[in-house]
Design an enzyme around this catalytic site. Structure first.
Site, mmCIF file in Angstrom:
data_model
loop_
_atom_site.group_PDB
_atom_site.id
_atom_site.type_symbol
_atom_site.label_atom_id
_atom_site.label_comp_id
_atom_site.label_asym_id
_atom_site.label_seq_id
_atom_site.Cartn_x
_atom_site.Cartn_y
_atom_site.Cartn_z
ATOM 1 N N PRO A 278 0.805 -1.229 0.000
ATOM 2 C CA PRO A 278 0.000 0.000 0.000
ATOM 3 C C PRO A 278 0.831 1.269 0.000
ATOM 4 C CG PRO A 278 -0.030 -1.028 2.162
ATOM 5 C CD PRO A 278 0.659 -1.998 1.247
ATOM 6 N N PHE A 279 2.148 1.138 0.202
ATOM 7 C CA PHE A 279 3.015 2.316 0.224
ATOM 8 C C PHE A 279 3.679 2.565 -1.124
ATOM 9 C CE2 PHE A 279 3.005 0.312 4.451
ATOM 10 C CZ PHE A 279 2.385 1.323 5.175
ATOM 11 N N GLY B 9 6.996 -1.972 -6.332
ATOM 12 C CA GLY B 9 8.230 -1.827 -7.074
ATOM 13 C C GLY B 9 8.959 -3.165 -7.085
ATOM 14 N N ASP B 10 10.297 -3.121 -7.238
ATOM 15 C CA ASP B 10 11.065 -4.364 -7.324
ATOM 16 C C ASP B 10 11.334 -4.988 -5.962
ATOM 17 O OD1 ASP B 10 11.492 -4.456 -10.194
ATOM 18 O OD2 ASP B 10 12.734 -2.674 -9.929
ATOM 19 N N GLU C 45 11.447 -9.960 -2.063
ATOM 20 C CA GLU C 45 10.998 -10.614 -0.839
ATOM 21 C C GLU C 45 10.303 -11.946 -1.133
ATOM 22 O OE1 GLU C 45 8.748 -8.257 1.877
ATOM 23 O OE2 GLU C 45 10.145 -6.569 1.859
ATOM 24 N N GLY D 220 10.599 1.851 -8.896
ATOM 25 C CA GLY D 220 11.475 0.976 -9.660
ATOM 26 C C GLY D 220 10.682 -0.214 -10.151
ATOM 27 N N ASP E 276 19.546 -6.032 -5.652
ATOM 28 C CA ASP E 276 18.162 -5.824 -6.114
ATOM 29 C C ASP E 276 17.599 -4.491 -5.631
ATOM 30 O OD1 ASP E 276 18.463 -8.323 -7.171
ATOM 31 O OD2 ASP E 276 17.006 -9.313 -5.879
#
Length: 512
Positions: A146-147, A203-204, A209, A237, A471
């Site tokens: 959500p961020f 993002g990436d 994770e 990203g 990463d």
């Protein structure tokens, strides 16, 4: 979100390209109503309907009316689903509403009773062409950060992504991550038999994770081969989406996931201290790491912070001395180009694109070269690096839409693309290199050392603090070792074996 798409080499290469002039067999036409028909052409569904005709009075000073087109071409790539409901044939597809946006639309026609049997056969043909080798009705676990995207990920999922998944009859289960590292926990506990895809609205960071969470499972190798990890580009990203699908448009990426082909992906074990981490994208020490991680305090500058950070370090002629040793697989640029070009015609089954590890063995594959705490492997070649300006190893080609750092990268060749550049080159050469990254021409620059490697060890020296990026995540500034596992992971791509990036091509007689 500013976006663009990059055409691949697969038969569904451009979801926005219409093919109105395609030839088609008469037997592939389904009459629907008195003045309409649906035809399976070479690469598109052709909708012919006299009701599309409208009169216009804008030509010849408004004196002569003209007829608009009576056909509409829908690329098979954009067809999401088709079914016969009572006497109606309903075809849902992703309609291009702007250069970088698709929205769910439908075609609905009445099918007379005598045509019902043929309509069912025709729908089967349509779906066969629309999906090809891609799995239908994918079961997708969606993780939303959500961020991401300044808090826009939730909105983009509901508006741009979910409708496409639903129209394609995908089964979706949505969960929101609550803190950094939450996706690791979720992926570690996930039932890999229940899902085909784990899609991160982020993002990436979230895909990183997820790979590491799957890597913690007792049956890690099997889990990583079972579930495809993909990105719905909702972050700053979005390299994974650019490489897999050629876009950072949420709606186009959703369409590409629906139609995506399972593709093995090399994963890299990073050992540092007593830890082992999986990397899927890149590792960097030097200028790139500092520009990425060392400019967090000026994020208000947007992407300009990277240019500013780079120029500051170029002006200072910053060097990052280290001890570097690599397992070199392909040493010259000419040989690298040949290997890349050969992959274009390689359509080997997915099983042949993975390493020799046994997926039934518990945990991750055994480390062939040991860990950072093991003696230096005998087949690692030391590389003089006292004046290192940049060390960059990549598993994907594009680090950003205009940053084609690794144009020879391949998803599952069992190798990293390793780039080193000295820090004491002239400022002019450094700036030229920076500008050449966008079009990939920096590959041929003489001061850019580009090799294919399957492992390396790097030990910073002369600095007590600095930046190491794995990463895009900051790691402790201390020595680490990397080892490639061919095809250990699984993703979805448009082509099934190549990235959506401008690659290198071989040139006769060029050996370096």
């Amino acid at each position: 979100m500013a976006t663009s798409t990059i055409s691949g080499t697969d038969p569904f290469a451009d979801p926005t390209r219409m093919s109105e002039n395609s030839e088609y067999a008469e037997g592939d036409t389904l009459p629907v109503g008195r003045d309409a028909s649906l035809t399976l052409a070479t690469d598109s569904l052709i909708v012919l309907d006299e009701d599309f005709t409208r009169r216009e009075t804008r030509n010849c000073c408004g004196l002569l009316p003209s007829k608009a087109k009576t056909t509409q071409a829908i690329p098979f790539f954009n067809v999401l689903w088709a079914e016969l409901s009572n006497f109606d044939i309903i075809i849902q597809y992703a309609k291009t509403t702007s250069k970088n946006v698709v929205r769910v639309a439908s075609v609905n026609y009445l099918v007379e009773k005598p045509q019902q049997g043929y309509a069912k056969v025709w729908i089967t043909k349509l779906l066969d062409r629309a999906y090809g080798e891609s799995q239908r009705k994918k079961r997708i676990k969606v993780l939303i950060n959500p961020f991401s995207g300044r808090g826009g990920a939730q909105k983009w999922f509901l508006r741009d992504i979910e409708p496409i998944f639903v129209a394609a009859r995908c089964e979706i289960n949505v969960e929101r991550t609550l803190y950094q590292g939450h996706a690791v926990e979720l992926a570690e506990k996930i039932d890999t038999v229940a899902y085909d895809v784990i899609a991160s609205c982020s993002g990436d960071g979230l895909p990183h994770e997820v790979f590491n969470g799957l890597g913690k499972k007792r049956n890690a190798a099997k889990a990583l081969s079972q579930v495809a990890v993909v990105q719905l580009p909702c972050g700053t990203g979005n390299a994974m989406s650019w490489n897999s699908f050629g876009t950072d448009s949420c709606s186009i990426a959703a369409l590409c996931i629906v139609k995506g082909l399972r593709t093995p992906l090399d994963l890299i074990s990073i050992t540092q201290g007593n830890s082992r981490t999986l990397s899927f994208l890149s590792q960097s020490v030097g200028v790139v790491a500092e520009v990425d991680l060392g400019t967090e305090h000026i994020r208000w500058m947007g992407s300009a912070r990277f240019t500013y950070g780079f120029l500051v370090r170029v002006i200072r002629k910053t060097v990052y001395p280290c001890d570097l040793a690599v397992k070199i697989d392909i040493p010259t640029k000419g040989a690298i180009k040949e290997a890349y070009w050969n992959e274009f015609s390689n359509h080997a089954p997915i099983e042949e694109r993975r390493g020799s590890f046994d997926i039934e063995t518990p945990g991750l594959p055994e480390l062939q070269y040991g860990t950072i705490n093991s003696p230096l492997p005998s087949d690692f070649t030391p590389i003089p690096s006292n004046k290192l300006g940049n060390f960059y190893a990549g598993n994907m080609a594009l680090m950003a839409p205009s940053a084609n750092f690794f144009p020879a990268a391949l998803p599952s060749d069992g190798q990293l693309d390793c780039v080193t550049v000295d820090g004491d080159i002239s400022r002019t050469s450094a700036i030229q290199s920076f500008l050449a990254v966008e079009d990939g021409s920096w590959f041929n620059m003489p001061h850019v050392n580009y090799q294919k490697v399957s492992g390396y060890r790097i030990t910073p020296k002369g600095q007590k603090t600095g930046y190491i990026s794995i990463d895009g995540e900051r790691f402790p500034f201390e020595e680490f070792q990397a080892e490639v596992h061919r095809g250990l992971g699984t993703v979805l791509t448009r082509s099934g074996h190549m990235y959506e990036a401008q690659g290198v091509v071989p040139r006769t007689g060029q050996g370096s």
